[in-house]
Design an enzyme around this catalytic site. Structure first.
Site, PDB file in Angstrom:
ATOM      1  N   ASP A 179       0.816  -1.213   0.000  1.00 42.71           N
ATOM      2  CA  ASP A 179       0.000   0.000   0.000  1.00 42.71           C
ATOM      3  C   ASP A 179       0.850   1.262   0.000  1.00 42.71           C
ATOM      4  OD1 ASP A 179      -2.553   1.203  -0.057  1.00 42.71           O
ATOM      5  OD2 ASP A 179      -2.501   1.575   2.096  1.00 42.71           O
TER       6      ASP A 179
ATOM      7  N   CYS B  75     -20.209 -11.324 -10.453  1.00 41.81           N
ATOM      8  CA  CYS B  75     -21.248 -10.587  -9.732  1.00 41.81           C
ATOM      9  C   CYS B  75     -22.622 -10.771 -10.389  1.00 41.81           C
ATOM     10  CB  CYS B  75     -20.912  -9.101  -9.681  1.00 41.81           C
ATOM     11  SG  CYS B  75     -19.493  -8.720  -8.639  1.00 41.81           S
TER      12      CYS B  75
ATOM     13  N   CYS C  49     -26.288  -9.244  -9.370  1.00 38.39           N
ATOM     14  CA  CYS C  49     -26.315  -8.826  -7.954  1.00 38.39           C
ATOM     15  C   CYS C  49     -25.904  -7.356  -7.826  1.00 38.39           C
ATOM     16  CB  CYS C  49     -25.363  -9.695  -7.145  1.00 38.39           C
ATOM     17  SG  CYS C  49     -25.307  -9.268  -5.381  1.00 38.39           S
TER      18      CYS C  49
ATOM     19  N   CYS D 263     -24.260   0.906  -0.124  1.00 38.82           N
ATOM     20  CA  CYS D 263     -23.342   2.036   0.020  1.00 38.82           C
ATOM     21  C   CYS D 263     -24.102   3.281   0.471  1.00 38.82           C
ATOM     22  CB  CYS D 263     -22.625   2.310  -1.298  1.00 38.82           C
ATOM     23  SG  CYS D 263     -21.471   3.698  -1.185  1.00 38.82           S
TER      24      CYS D 263
ATOM     25  N   CYS E  68     -14.972   1.722   6.257  1.00 37.15           N
ATOM     26  CA  CYS E  68     -16.362   1.317   6.104  1.00 37.15           C
ATOM     27  C   CYS E  68     -16.380  -0.039   5.421  1.00 37.15           C
ATOM     28  CB  CYS E  68     -17.136   2.341   5.272  1.00 37.15           C
ATOM     29  SG  CYS E  68     -18.859   1.896   4.940  1.00 37.15           S
TER      30      CYS E  68
ATOM     31  N   CYS F 234     -21.888  -8.591   0.644  1.00 42.71           N
ATOM     32  CA  CYS F 234     -21.497  -9.338  -0.552  1.00 42.71           C
ATOM     33  C   CYS F 234     -21.678 -10.845  -0.331  1.00 42.71           C
ATOM     34  CB  CYS F 234     -20.049  -9.041  -0.912  1.00 42.71           C
ATOM     35  SG  CYS F 234     -19.460  -9.962  -2.360  1.00 42.71           S
TER      36      CYS F 234
END
Length: 345
Positions: free
Chosen positions: A128, A183, A186, A193, A235, A242
């Site tokens: 990161d 996905c 879905c 969100c 968050c 999911c």
């Protein structure tokens, strides 16, 4: 050595590295246009490298790069936190235990040491901290596919994974493959969100993502404050709903169990802490990098959203400290509590 790839995979398993993949050093051209679009629309964040070429071309970071080793650690520990205290704020799972930068960095260094024992090679590694888009490297290395929540989803571990990578001058067979769209129809993450940051087409507006809002030092727009709820750092809304995270392997890394924090922040305690006390209790978690005042700002927003008039005295005491960056948020929180309770001070 006849099969470098197999050797590295075997060593990664011995080191309890959950996921490993390999890719070449070709530029990440598939995302170049999108990265430029984000810059043009001013929806790139201050945490990102501004130079698009640096973000996509490994050789600009490490000119001798021939292959890239991408690693993943699951942080989806089997742990339920106690939120019985009404004056607590949420911490993202990514900041539950020890700072993942250190944990994954140690794993990478151990793997490098094992490879060095067998062959000499040059490298650079990042957790990161590098300019390259680690999620795109992970996708390209076959670690997972993009979900509509813009996270990389691994078939075994889901999306609660930390990523790191090693740029090397080794020739390693990559065996890359394209993942299908898993996905389908879905859209649970899009509905979940709070700010509508997810666009539904595997892109997002990071500037209104709550995870970003809890970290930025920029002024947060008033219309976004109440959507932040009581999130103190990060968050998990889009990941928690999911379906791909429902039946997955749990993390075996005890470093990510929140023994110190219980996965939450005690807001009243945070307000009364000295900098030294803050560092002693929270200095080892990923959220601490932003410092106490950013977390206090988020806690003030949380108090406004909790809306309990009993917390007015806490906010007034905090305002007396005259920390200029916090005062606008204190005023907002007091106003919101007053409106909710029809209560004047």
């Amino acid at each position: 050595m006849n099969d470098i790839r197999k050797f590295i995979i075997n060593k990664s398993k011995e080191l309890n590295i959950d996921i490993i993949g390999f890719t070449n050093s070709e530029p990440l051209n598939d995302i170049k246009e999108y990265l430029q679009y984000r810059i043009d629309k001013n929806i790139n964040t201050e945490f990102e490298e501004a130079d698009v070429e640096l973000r996509i071309d490994p050789k600009l970071t490490f000119p001798d790069c021939k292959s890239i080793i991408v690693l993943g650690l699951s942080y989806n520990v089997d742990y339920k936190n106690d939120k019985s205290n009404i004056l607590v704020g949420n911490l993202s799972k990514s900041s539950w235990g020890l700072d993942y930068h250190s944990v994954l960095k140690d794993k990478i260094e151990e793997l490098i040491h094992e490879i060095k024992n067998e062959m000499d090679f040059s490298y650079k590694y990042f957790v990161d901290t590098g300019p390259l888009v680690d999620r795109e490297l992970a996708r390209k290395a076959g670690i997972g596919y993009y979900g509509k929540n813009c996270s990389i989803i691994n078939k075994e571990y889901g999306s609660f994974i930390f990523l790191g990578y090693i740029l090397t001058d080794l020739h390693i067979e990559s065996r890359e493959k394209e993942e299908e769209d898993a996905c389908g129809d879905c859209n649970l993450c899009i509905k979940a969100c709070p700010t509508g940051a997810l666009n539904g087409d595997y892109t997002m507006n990071p500037k209104i993502c709550i995870s970003y809002l809890t970290q930025t030092k920029d002024m947060i727009a008033e219309e976004l404050l109440e959507k932040m709820g009581n999130n103190i750092y990060g968050c998990d809304s889009c990941q928690l709903v999911c379906p791909k995270n429902k039946v997955v392997k749990k993390s075996s890394h005890i470093e990510f169990i929140p023994e110190c924090t219980n996965g939450i922040i005690d807001i009243e305690e945070l307000f009364s802490m000295s900098n030294r006390q803050f560092k002693e209790k929270y200095g080892s978690m990923a959220a601490s990098w932003r410092g106490k005042n950013i977390l206090k700002r988020n806690a003030i927003i949380a108090l406004g959203n909790l809306g309990h008039k009993e917390n007015i005295s806490l906010l007034i005491q905090e305002k007396k400290k005259k920390i200029s960056m916090l005062n606008p948020y204190i005023d907002w929180a007091l106003s919101k509590i007053n409106r909710k309770n029809d209560y004047s001070i």
